[in-house]
Design a protein around this motif. Structure first.
Motif, PDB file in Angstrom:
ATOM      1  N   ASN A  63       0.827  -1.211   0.000  1.00 40.78           N
ATOM      2  CA  ASN A  63       0.000   0.000   0.000  1.00 40.78           C
ATOM      3  C   ASN A  63       0.863   1.263   0.000  1.00 40.78           C
ATOM      4  O   ASN A  63       0.546   2.237  -0.690  1.00 40.78           O
ATOM      5  N   ALA A  64       1.949   1.234   0.787  1.00 40.41           N
ATOM      6  CA  ALA A  64       2.851   2.390   0.809  1.00 40.41           C
ATOM      7  C   ALA A  64       3.486   2.604  -0.567  1.00 40.41           C
ATOM      8  O   ALA A  64       3.661   3.745  -1.013  1.00 40.41           O
ATOM      9  N   GLY A  65       3.810   1.516  -1.253  1.00 38.66           N
ATOM     10  CA  GLY A  65       4.386   1.617  -2.591  1.00 38.66           C
ATOM     11  C   GLY A  65       3.394   2.185  -3.596  1.00 38.66           C
ATOM     12  O   GLY A  65       3.772   2.975  -4.476  1.00 38.66           O
ATOM     13  N   ILE A  66       2.125   1.808  -3.460  1.00 37.81           N
ATOM     14  CA  ILE A  66       1.092   2.347  -4.351  1.00 37.81           C
ATOM     15  C   ILE A  66       0.962   3.855  -4.167  1.00 37.81           C
ATOM     16  O   ILE A  66       0.892   4.621  -5.141  1.00 37.81           O
ATOM     17  N   VAL A  67       0.958   4.301  -2.917  1.00 34.51           N
ATOM     18  CA  VAL A  67       0.825   5.734  -2.644  1.00 34.51           C
ATOM     19  C   VAL A  67       2.041   6.502  -3.170  1.00 34.51           C
ATOM     20  O   VAL A  67       1.911   7.577  -3.774  1.00 34.51           O
ATOM     21  N   ALA A  68       3.248   5.954  -2.954  1.00 34.52           N
ATOM     22  CA  ALA A  68       4.470   6.613  -3.437  1.00 34.52           C
ATOM     23  C   ALA A  68       4.484   6.686  -4.964  1.00 34.52           C
ATOM     24  O   ALA A  68       4.885   7.709  -5.543  1.00 34.52           O
ATOM     25  N   THR A  69       4.052   5.620  -5.616  1.00 36.42           N
ATOM     26  CA  THR A  69       3.983   5.617  -7.078  1.00 36.42           C
ATOM     27  C   THR A  69       2.965   6.633  -7.574  1.00 36.42           C
ATOM     28  O   THR A  69       3.215   7.358  -8.558  1.00 36.42           O
ATOM     29  N   THR A  70       1.828   6.715  -6.896  1.00 41.23           N
ATOM     30  CA  THR A  70       0.799   7.689  -7.259  1.00 41.23           C
ATOM     31  C   THR A  70       1.309   9.114  -7.094  1.00 41.23           C
ATOM     32  O   THR A  70       1.056   9.984  -7.939  1.00 41.23           O
ATOM     33  N   ALA A  71       2.053   9.360  -6.014  1.00 44.39           N
ATOM     34  CA  ALA A  71       2.606  10.697  -5.773  1.00 44.39           C
ATOM     35  C   ALA A  71       3.606  11.080  -6.865  1.00 44.39           C
ATOM     36  O   ALA A  71       3.596  12.215  -7.357  1.00 44.39           O
ATOM     37  N   SER A  72       4.467  10.157  -7.258  1.00 42.80           N
ATOM     38  CA  SER A  72       5.429  10.433  -8.327  1.00 42.80           C
ATOM     39  C   SER A  72       4.714  10.697  -9.649  1.00 42.80           C
ATOM     40  O   SER A  72       5.083  11.605 -10.408  1.00 42.80           O
ATOM     41  N   LEU A  73       3.685   9.904  -9.923  1.00 46.09           N
ATOM     42  CA  LEU A  73       2.921  10.087 -11.153  1.00 46.09           C
ATOM     43  C   LEU A  73       2.196  11.436 -11.150  1.00 46.09           C
ATOM     44  O   LEU A  73       2.135  12.124 -12.180  1.00 46.09           O
ATOM     45  N   LEU A  74       1.669  11.823  -9.993  1.00 46.68           N
ATOM     46  CA  LEU A  74       1.002  13.118  -9.871  1.00 46.68           C
ATOM     47  C   LEU A  74       1.964  14.265 -10.166  1.00 46.68           C
ATOM     48  O   LEU A  74       1.621  15.219 -10.884  1.00 46.68           O
ATOM     49  N   ILE A  75       3.176  14.186  -9.627  1.00 43.89           N
ATOM     50  CA  ILE A  75       4.185  15.218  -9.886  1.00 43.89           C
ATOM     51  C   ILE A  75       4.526  15.268 -11.369  1.00 43.89           C
ATOM     52  O   ILE A  75       4.679  16.359 -11.950  1.00 43.89           O
ATOM     53  N   ALA A  76       4.636  14.106 -12.008  1.00 45.61           N
ATOM     54  CA  ALA A  76       4.939  14.069 -13.445  1.00 45.61           C
ATOM     55  C   ALA A  76       3.832  14.743 -14.254  1.00 45.61           C
ATOM     56  O   ALA A  76       4.111  15.503 -15.194  1.00 45.61           O
ATOM     57  N   VAL A  77       2.578  14.490 -13.894  1.00 40.24           N
ATOM     58  CA  VAL A  77       1.451  15.092 -14.612  1.00 40.24           C
ATOM     59  C   VAL A  77       1.432  16.606 -14.417  1.00 40.24           C
ATOM     60  O   VAL A  77       1.242  17.375 -15.372  1.00 40.24           O
ATOM     61  N   ILE A  78       1.632  17.050 -13.183  1.00 39.46           N
ATOM     62  CA  ILE A  78       1.643  18.493 -12.892  1.00 39.46           C
ATOM     63  C   ILE A  78       2.758  19.187 -13.658  1.00 39.46           C
ATOM     64  O   ILE A  78       2.556  20.238 -14.278  1.00 39.46           O
ATOM     65  N   LEU A  79       3.952  18.600 -13.632  1.00 38.80           N
ATOM     66  CA  LEU A  79       5.094  19.208 -14.310  1.00 38.80           C
ATOM     67  C   LEU A  79       4.897  19.250 -15.824  1.00 38.80           C
ATOM     68  O   LEU A  79       5.325  20.215 -16.481  1.00 38.80           O
ATOM     69  N   SER A  80       4.268  18.239 -16.380  1.00 40.90           N
ATOM     70  CA  SER A  80       4.034  18.244 -17.829  1.00 40.90           C
ATOM     71  C   SER A  80       3.176  19.437 -18.231  1.00 40.90           C
ATOM     72  O   SER A  80       3.411  20.065 -19.275  1.00 40.90           O
ATOM     73  N   LYS A  81       2.213  19.783 -17.394  1.00 40.94           N
ATOM     74  CA  LYS A  81       1.363  20.946 -17.674  1.00 40.94           C
ATOM     75  C   LYS A  81       2.147  22.245 -17.512  1.00 40.94           C
ATOM     76  O   LYS A  81       1.990  23.175 -18.319  1.00 40.94           O
ATOM     77  N   PHE A  82       2.972  22.320 -16.473  1.00 47.62           N
ATOM     78  CA  PHE A  82       3.764  23.533 -16.235  1.00 47.62           C
ATOM     79  C   PHE A  82       4.801  23.757 -17.334  1.00 47.62           C
ATOM     80  O   PHE A  82       5.140  24.895 -17.653  1.00 47.62           O
ATOM     81  N   ILE A  83       5.331  22.664 -17.894  1.00 42.66           N
ATOM     82  CA  ILE A  83       6.339  22.776 -18.957  1.00 42.66           C
ATOM     83  C   ILE A  83       5.707  23.206 -20.279  1.00 42.66           C
ATOM     84  O   ILE A  83       6.255  24.044 -21.006  1.00 42.66           O
TER      85      ILE A  83
END
Length: 224
Positions: A63-83
């Protein structure tokens, strides 16, 4: 300065792109770990000959790994929009006006990643899978289960599993770079505000015009 052009464009693009790359890698290794974890569980369960049954509990770190993966994916999505936003005609002005908001969003996303990595690291460094084998209702000795694990080349200790090691390392680089990205956006926002204030200040009269006014005033007095 134009409202569609923000300070530090090259620095922002470079740090945001680098952070995006690491965020994508972090989410990829997290997804890879989740897939391989399920594959290892299935393989180990198949090693137990019927009528024996193997139970493998990795819920906490899973479960901790799922949350960490989701957090990394969220940052990637946010950054793609900012770029991308500064290069699109219909979002260029908005991207330039919201640098501080973008910085705050990245800080919140990084806190989400940090909050997921802390429990993951605790489970990774100190934990192990709970593996039990049963024949009917009778539980087999743990030594017998470990012997099967050793024979199959598997381990229940999390810190000895290669794909979990990647999850325990790479997201931390993503976290650090996310903070750098947020700081860069914040600095650019401060520079932008200072430039705006400078442009709004009325220009002070030049010494030449002041001297000219004084000459005219003295001339008027002499005429009187």
């Amino acid at each position: 300065m134009s409202s569609t052009v923000a300070p530090l464009p090259k620095a922002r693009f470079l740090i945001l792109t680098l952070t995006w790359c690491l965020a994508v890698i972090s989410s990829s290794v997290g997804l890879n770990a989740l897939i391989k974890s399920n594959q290892d569980k299935s393989r180990l369960k198949k090693l137990a000959p019927p009528p024996s049954v193997v139970e493998i509990n990795t819920t906490a770190i899973y479960n901790a790994g799922i949350v960490a993966t989701t957090a990394s994916l969220l940052i990637a999505v946010i950054l793609s929009k900012f770029i991308i936003a500064p290069f699109l005609p219909f979002t260029k002005s908005l991207a330039a006006r919201t640098l501080r908001t973008q910085s705050i969003i990245l800080i919140l996303a990084s806190l989400f990643l940090l909050g997921s990595l802390i429990p993951f690291m605790i489970y990774f460094s100190t934990g192990q899978a709970d593996v039990k084998a049963f024949i009917g209702t009778v539980q087999l000795p743990d030594s017998a289960v470990k012997a099967v694990e050793a024979h199959s080349g598997s381990t229940r200790i999390y810190k000895d599993i290669p794909y979990l090691k990647l999850v325990a390392v790479i997201p931390w680089f993503t976290l650090v770079l996310t903070y750098f990205s947020a700081a860069t956006l914040w600095i650019a926002s401060n520079k932008q505000r200072k430039i705006a204030v400078t442009e709004q200040e009325p220009s002070s009269p030049s010494k030449a015009s002041m001297n000219e006014k004084e000459t005219i005033s003295e001339h008027e007095k002499s005429s009187v």
